[in-house]
Design a protein around this motif. Structure first.
Motif, PDB file in Angstrom:
ATOM      1  N   GLN A 151       0.821  -1.203   0.000  1.00 29.24           N
ATOM      2  CA  GLN A 151       0.000   0.000   0.000  1.00 29.24           C
ATOM      3  C   GLN A 151       0.858   1.258   0.000  1.00 29.24           C
ATOM      4  O   GLN A 151       0.365   2.341  -0.304  1.00 29.24           O
ATOM      5  CB  GLN A 151      -0.934  -0.012   1.201  1.00 29.24           C
ATOM      6  N   ALA A 152       2.143   1.098   0.350  1.00 29.38           N
ATOM      7  CA  ALA A 152       3.047   2.252   0.406  1.00 29.38           C
ATOM      8  C   ALA A 152       4.493   1.777   0.327  1.00 29.38           C
ATOM      9  O   ALA A 152       4.795   0.619   0.612  1.00 29.38           O
ATOM     10  CB  ALA A 152       2.835   3.028   1.699  1.00 29.38           C
TER      11      ALA A 152
ATOM     12  N   ILE B 280      -0.373   0.838  -4.170  1.00 26.57           N
ATOM     13  CA  ILE B 280       0.262   2.106  -3.802  1.00 26.57           C
ATOM     14  C   ILE B 280      -0.499   3.248  -4.467  1.00 26.57           C
ATOM     15  O   ILE B 280      -0.632   3.282  -5.691  1.00 26.57           O
ATOM     16  CB  ILE B 280       1.738   2.122  -4.236  1.00 26.57           C
TER      17      ILE B 280
END
Length: 110
Positions: A74-75, A96
């Motif tokens: 996600q990051a 992301i």
């Protein structure tokens, strides 16, 4: 396809390693001890099930290529800008939605 499983304590002993290729291994996470691999210039962990990279990844100051595509990230680590030797980040096919807000301009080799 492999079924590689990391023992967090063992990974730190691979300090001479320059390339870590753990693609297609069904990994859900990397151990924080990956940050002890100070000679790694290439980290290939694509096509796994990684949801997060450990913050210790930013200790890989020699890292030039980071391949994390086709995971569930996600990051990217918030301090990825510390990896000033990076020339390539491959991160498509993840979740992301934005890049870290600070320091990305210091990655002039990308």
């Amino acid at each position: 396809k492999n079924r590689l499983m990391f023992d967090p304590e063992d990974l730190g002993f691979l300090t001479p390693l320059t390339v870590l290729d753990a693609t297609f291994n069904n990994l859900r996470k990397l151990p924080a001890s990956v940050g002890k691999l100070l000679n790694v210039t290439e980290l290939q962990v694509n096509n796994n099930g990684l949801e997060k990279l450990p913050e210790s990844v930013v200790k890989l100051v020699q890292l030039q290529k980071l391949n994390v595509h086709s995971n569930r990230l996600q990051a990217l680590p918030a301090q990825i800008s510390l990896l000033t030797h990076l020339t390539e980040i491959t991160a498509q096919c993840n979740k992301i939605s934005s890049l870290p807000s600070k320091g990305m301009g210091t990655l002039v080799r990308l």
